[in-house]
Design an enzyme around this catalytic site. Structure first.
Site, PDB file in Angstrom:
ATOM      1  N   TYR A 173     -12.719  -2.346  -0.100  1.00 52.81           N
ATOM      2  CA  TYR A 173     -12.114  -3.055  -1.188  1.00 52.81           C
ATOM      3  C   TYR A 173     -13.253  -3.318  -2.356  1.00 52.81           C
ATOM      4  CZ  TYR A 173      -7.263  -3.682   0.250  1.00 52.81           C
ATOM      5  OH  TYR A 173      -5.913  -3.461   0.389  1.00 52.81           O
ATOM      6  N   THR A 191       2.020  -8.923  -1.978  1.00 50.21           N
ATOM      7  CA  THR A 191       1.078  -8.984  -0.777  1.00 50.21           C
ATOM      8  C   THR A 191      -0.352  -8.854  -1.614  1.00 50.21           C
ATOM      9  OG1 THR A 191       1.152  -6.545  -0.749  1.00 50.21           O
ATOM     10  CG2 THR A 191       2.535  -7.714   1.001  1.00 50.21           C
ATOM     11  N   LEU A 239      -3.954  -8.668   2.555  1.00 55.40           N
ATOM     12  CA  LEU A 239      -3.580  -9.027   3.961  1.00 55.40           C
ATOM     13  C   LEU A 239      -2.145  -8.514   4.000  1.00 55.40           C
ATOM     14  CD1 LEU A 239      -4.936 -12.546   4.639  1.00 55.40           C
ATOM     15  CD2 LEU A 239      -5.858 -10.364   5.256  1.00 55.40           C
ATOM     16  N   HIS A 240      -1.795  -7.229   3.517  1.00 56.34           N
ATOM     17  CA  HIS A 240      -0.377  -6.698   2.947  1.00 56.34           C
ATOM     18  C   HIS A 240       0.453  -7.218   4.600  1.00 56.34           C
ATOM     19  CE1 HIS A 240      -1.984  -4.579  -0.218  1.00 56.34           C
ATOM     20  NE2 HIS A 240      -2.746  -4.078   0.500  1.00 56.34           N
ATOM     21  N   ASP A 241       0.182  -6.387   5.722  1.00 53.46           N
ATOM     22  CA  ASP A 241       1.016  -6.703   6.774  1.00 53.46           C
ATOM     23  C   ASP A 241       1.030  -8.134   7.378  1.00 53.46           C
ATOM     24  OD1 ASP A 241      -0.141  -3.301   7.934  1.00 53.46           O
ATOM     25  OD2 ASP A 241       1.464  -4.005   6.278  1.00 53.46           O
TER      26      ASP A 241
END
Ligand code: RIB
Ligand code: CA
Length: 306
Positions: free
Chosen positions: A226, A191, A236-238
């Site tokens: 960030y 991610t 955009l991890h999820d």
């Protein structure tokens, strides 16, 4: 048609993942559940209801889940997502009647009642997932895949060892990993490769729809956090986990043996990924690569579609 249950802790990147999921045409979303994580569960539940309503999907039932992790204490930290979990972006209030079932109970019922197998997606800590598996272990027979954003094959993001979703509730990861369900881990090692480009930000700024405008304001907050913290681009991890669930193969995965550290004070929440384990010992498909461009393009087209 893919039948999906989402468990999440919205959270700004959860919100972008929800927009991406709700735009998918070949998916029937059986329910969405809020868990403790980025924000206290009441805040996440409130956000989840309003995010569904913003997308015109108040038909999707939303359930409130665990207040606390299975074993460890919980301490809310608004650093990344803000006090309200959405970077201060106030959404119109959903007027849908509240569900009274606990998320874990509702998840077991939804799986049992599902017309076919279910893809279970988790983009927050796995507390609800573990509770559901303890309430009714047989639901695993109707789960195609549990696709989870969490862990890392390398360093963490809360401690050098632990990624946030595992760090909140490592015991819940241990329950899920040992359940026998087909578990796909989408960790920081992939991610961290996925963030909006300047062109993406410009495209989002031009969007005139309510979802696009909310995305623009949430991302502006998230990206500023960030930058201020020196973490590079806003990840955009999820979104990666949701797209791996609905478009299998957007990540390259490898069967591994994954164990999670729950005893060591320093190492708590570390996911120890053995990619050389014998096949019969493998308990997890671990994402080792991702088509970051495809993720970004699919997210942008989803947001623009509302
Ligand atoms: O470490 C990143 C994960 O923790 C993401 O799911 C983010 O939303 C937070 O929950
Ligand atoms: Ca999350």
């Amino acid at each position: 048609m893919r039948h999906v249950i989402l468990d999440c802790d919205p959270g700004i990147d959860d919100a972008l993942a929800i927009f991406t999921l709700l735009a998918e045409r070949d998916v029937e979303i059986l329910g969405m559940c809020a868990t403790v994580g980025n924000v206290p569960v009441d805040t996440g539940y409130h956000n989840l209801r309003n995010l569904a309503a913003l997308c015109g999907r108040s038909d999707i039932p939303v359930f409130r889940g665990a207040q606390l992790p299975l074993v460890r204490p919980y301490a809310f930290d608004p650093l990344v997502h803000g006090e309200d979990g959405l970077g201060g972006v106030a959404l119109p209030e959903s007027d849908v009647p509240h569900e009274v079932e606990h998320a874990a109970v509702a998840t077991c019922r939804l799986v049992r009642e599902a017309p076919g197998n279910v893809t279970w997606i988790a983009t927050g800590p796995l507390t609800n997932v573990a509770l559901a598996l303890r309430l009714d272990p047989t639901i695993g027979e109707k789960i195609d895949r549990l696709v989870v954003m969490g862990g890392s094959t390398a360093r963490g993001n809360v401690t050098p060892a632990a990624e946030f979703n595992v760090w909140v509730d490592a015991e819940a990861w241990r329950v899920a990993l040992s359940s026998g369900i087909r578990f796909t881990m989408v960790g920081l090692n992939v991610t961290h490769q996925v963030a909006c480009t300047l062109e993406d930000y410009a495209e989002i700024k031009r969007m005139r729809g309510k979802v696009g405008q909310a995305t623009n304001r949430m991302l502006s907050y998230y990206e500023a956090v960030y930058r201020r913290e020196g973490w590079g681009e806003a990840k955009l991890h999820d979104v990666v986990a949701v797209l791996e669930a609905v478009q299998p193969g957007i990540c390259g995965t490898v069967p591994c043996r994954v164990d999670v550290e729950t005893a060591s004070p320093l190492g708590y929440g570390q996911t120890l990924v053995n990619d050389r384990a014998a096949r019969e010992e493998a308990n997890c498909d671990v994402a080792m690569a991702v088509d970051a461009g495809a993720v970004r393009r699919r997210m942008l087209s989803a947001i623009a579609s509302f």
